[in-house]
Design a protein around this motif. Structure first.
Motif, PDB file in Angstrom:
ATOM      1  N   ASP A 297       0.850  -1.191   0.000  1.00 31.52           N
ATOM      2  CA  ASP A 297       0.000   0.000   0.000  1.00 31.52           C
ATOM      3  C   ASP A 297       0.885   1.241   0.000  1.00 31.52           C
ATOM      4  O   ASP A 297       1.640   1.467   0.951  1.00 31.52           O
ATOM      5  CB  ASP A 297      -0.894  -0.009   1.242  1.00 31.52           C
ATOM      6  CG  ASP A 297      -1.945   1.091   1.220  1.00 31.52           C
ATOM      7  OD1 ASP A 297      -1.781   2.048   0.436  1.00 31.52           O
ATOM      8  OD2 ASP A 297      -2.919   0.982   1.973  1.00 31.52           O
ATOM      9  N   GLU A 299       0.238   4.154   0.605  1.00 32.77           N
ATOM     10  CA  GLU A 299      -0.109   5.101   1.659  1.00 32.77           C
ATOM     11  C   GLU A 299       0.531   4.737   2.990  1.00 32.77           C
ATOM     12  O   GLU A 299       0.595   5.566   3.903  1.00 32.77           O
ATOM     13  CB  GLU A 299      -1.630   5.174   1.806  1.00 32.77           C
ATOM     14  CG  GLU A 299      -2.324   5.725   0.567  1.00 32.77           C
ATOM     15  CD  GLU A 299      -3.829   5.766   0.713  1.00 32.77           C
ATOM     16  OE1 GLU A 299      -4.331   5.373   1.795  1.00 32.77           O
ATOM     17  OE2 GLU A 299      -4.519   6.199  -0.230  1.00 32.77           O
ATOM     18  N   THR A 300       1.003   3.490   3.108  1.00 31.41           N
ATOM     19  CA  THR A 300       1.590   3.050   4.379  1.00 31.41           C
ATOM     20  C   THR A 300       2.982   2.455   4.238  1.00 31.41           C
ATOM     21  O   THR A 300       3.651   2.194   5.241  1.00 31.41           O
ATOM     22  CB  THR A 300       0.678   2.004   5.044  1.00 31.41           C
ATOM     23  OG1 THR A 300       0.522   0.874   4.157  1.00 31.41           O
ATOM     24  CG2 THR A 300      -0.690   2.598   5.348  1.00 31.41           C
ATOM     25  N   GLY A 312      -3.361   3.235  -3.727  1.00 33.79           N
ATOM     26  CA  GLY A 312      -3.661   3.097  -2.314  1.00 33.79           C
ATOM     27  C   GLY A 312      -5.138   2.890  -2.068  1.00 33.79           C
ATOM     28  O   GLY A 312      -5.944   2.784  -2.994  1.00 33.79           O
ATOM     29  N   HIS A 318      -3.728  -5.435  -1.114  1.00 35.67           N
ATOM     30  CA  HIS A 318      -2.280  -5.240  -1.215  1.00 35.67           C
ATOM     31  C   HIS A 318      -1.486  -6.507  -0.893  1.00 35.67           C
ATOM     32  O   HIS A 318      -0.391  -6.445  -0.346  1.00 35.67           O
ATOM     33  CB  HIS A 318      -1.864  -4.084  -0.307  1.00 35.67           C
ATOM     34  CG  HIS A 318      -2.496  -2.782  -0.704  1.00 35.67           C
ATOM     35  ND1 HIS A 318      -2.099  -2.071  -1.806  1.00 35.67           N
ATOM     36  CD2 HIS A 318      -3.550  -2.106  -0.173  1.00 35.67           C
ATOM     37  CE1 HIS A 318      -2.848  -0.987  -1.930  1.00 35.67           C
ATOM     38  NE2 HIS A 318      -3.739  -0.988  -0.958  1.00 35.67           N
TER      39      HIS A 318
END
Length: 474
Positions: A297, A299-300, A312, A318
């Motif tokens: 991901d 975003e992380t 994301g 994911h």
């Protein structure tokens, strides 16, 4: 085979049609096939099949004479009559039953659409350059490679053993026994010298096993990078000469070496038969895999602490959910196959079907043994969202890699019977509630056929592999 690169790459599917009938799009396809990453497509011949030939009917290519036997016994001193010389003919037949195609699409707000969308010809050209020309080439490279493999009558293992039910992919054992043996080149020359008469009407000799081909200075031994590396790191290197003096005047624009006037060329890593050998671990894919799934991901997390990969949010999964596996079954850096089709045809029970178009090779980025999940360095670009059996959407297989070596004495071992040249379209999106997708598609009709099996051989080797760790036979 002794052609400069541009001449060699002139041979591709568009060659089936007279250049006088080409349009601008055909010329763009021709240009893309002249890039140096094209390897397998020029090995085939390309002919046009009349449209009126029925779908499953054969198209006959014309007859050739079978030479008669010369009886050298003396005739009678006063003999007045004798038997005539008997000659016969043979012919080949082709079929053209398949349809191939591809599609690229964008939202109407994407830059490519906003820049070119008002002009259909310009939009199609932009789509071709952005994605679809590469797609056409990759499809035909695989079609040509698969035809060569499927129709190979003379197959061997790396140690020279003849292919059989006792000598197949299951025989390769990572022992080093089945690495490429340079002696194979001499044995191959002898076989081709004898076999060449069936195709070329005369036997060869040691210097020129394929008559008329100046074989000893022009035969192409096309090897994957792993085999090329093994050659340079073996005693065989003492017999090889670096052909730097050839510069770009060579058959294929890649590194070449020479052994006793036989050219050995590195065709890269992409067409190795990844995970085709003995299975180390095979697990089921237990949840659907959609486009874009499988990567971390963004975003992380990231790949290598650098790349924010894929999309994301919760719309993307994911990871790939698998059936049970244990510590050590998979590791970061492993090449694994995601596939919906399995085959035992090559000596591996339920092995990876590397000839199936859905089979995709992915590199493992992370392993979650607790939850039986695998994460990959890139998003998955092939969907596995239809069950192949109850609760199973495909397979993830880690297995020994197989490295094919192709010994090519002359072109034309297979032939593409083209029924329809590549056609480009821009379909509409009128039936959607909120039309927003712009698409460009290509399609063609044709089929690869066996042609001259006597002019080539395939050798299946084990070889060295290194990605993010030490070099080893994998």
């Amino acid at each position: 085979m002794a052609l400069e690169l541009a001449q060699y790459l002139d041979i591709h599917p568009m060659a089936a049609w007279n250049r006088g009938t080409w349009d601008e799009r055909d010329a763009s396809v021709d240009t893309r096939f002249h890039q140096a990453d094209v390897m397998f497509t020029p090995w085939a011949d390309y002919v046009q099949v009349p449209v009126g030939v029925g779908l499953n009917n054969f198209f006959y290519t014309g007859r050739e004479l079978i030479p008669s036997h010369a009886n050298h016994n003396p005739i009678g001193w006063y003999q007045r009559y004798t038997s005539g010389i008997y000659v016969d003919t043979r012919e080949r037949r082709l079929r053209s039953r398949f349809r191939y195609g591809g599609k690229a699409q964008w939202d109407k707000a994407d830059e490519l659409v906003t820049r070119f969308g008002n002009d259909t010809d310009a939009f199609i050209r932009a789509a071709m350059n952005a994605q679809l020309l590469n797609n056409v080439v990759e499809v035909h490279e695989k079609i040509a490679r698969d035809a060569v493999l499927n129709n190979a009558m003379y197959k061997f293992l790396g140690n020279g053993a003849v292919w059989s039910s006792a000598n197949d992919f299951g025989t390769l054992d990572r022992s080093g026994t089945y690495k490429f043996d340079i002696q194979y080149l001499e044995e191959m020359s002898l076989r081709m010298a004898i076999r060449s008469k069936d195709t070329l009407k005369q036997h060869g000799d040691y210097a020129n096993p394929v008559p008329g081909q100046d074989f000893r200075s022009n035969v192409l031994i096309s090897v994957p990078t792993s085999v090329y590396w093994d050659l340079w790191n073996s005693p065989a290197r003492d017999w090889m000469i670096d052909l730097r003096q050839l510069n770009d005047q060579r058959i294929i624009n890649g590194g070449v070496i020479q052994y006793r006037n036989i050219t050995i060329q590195d065709y890269g890593v992409g067409m190795s038969l990844w995970c085709a050998g003995k299975i180390d671990k095979q697990v089921n894919i237990t949840s659907p895999v959609n486009w874009g799934d499988g990567a971390p991901d963004p975003e992380t997390g990231s790949v290598d602490g650098i790349w924010l990969t894929g999309q994301g949010g919760t719309a993307v999964t994911h990871y790939v959910q698998c059936s049970d596996f244990s510590d050590g079954d998979f590791a970061v850096g492993d090449f694994v196959a995601l596939h919906a089709s399995r085959t035992s045809d090559w000596g591996i029970t339920n092995g990876v079907n590397f000839l199936d178009g859905k089979t995709i090779i992915m590199e493992v980025q992370a392993v979650d043994t607790t939850n039986n999940r695998l994460v990959f360095r890139y998003p998955i670009t092939e969907e596995f969202n239809e069950a192949v059996t109850a609760g199973v959407y495909g397979y993830v297989t880690k297995a020994q890699h197989v490295y094919p070596v192709y010994a090519v004495g002359a072109r034309g071992m297979v032939v593409w019977a083209g029924r329809e040249k590549i056609v480009w379209n821009r379909p509409t999106d009128e039936n959607a509630d909120f039309p927003s997708i712009e698409r460009v598609t290509w399609q063609e009709r044709g089929e690869m056929n066996q042609q001259n099996p006597d002019v080539y051989e395939v050798l299946f080797c084990e070889g060295s592999f290194a990605n993010r760790g030490a070099v080893s036979i994998q």
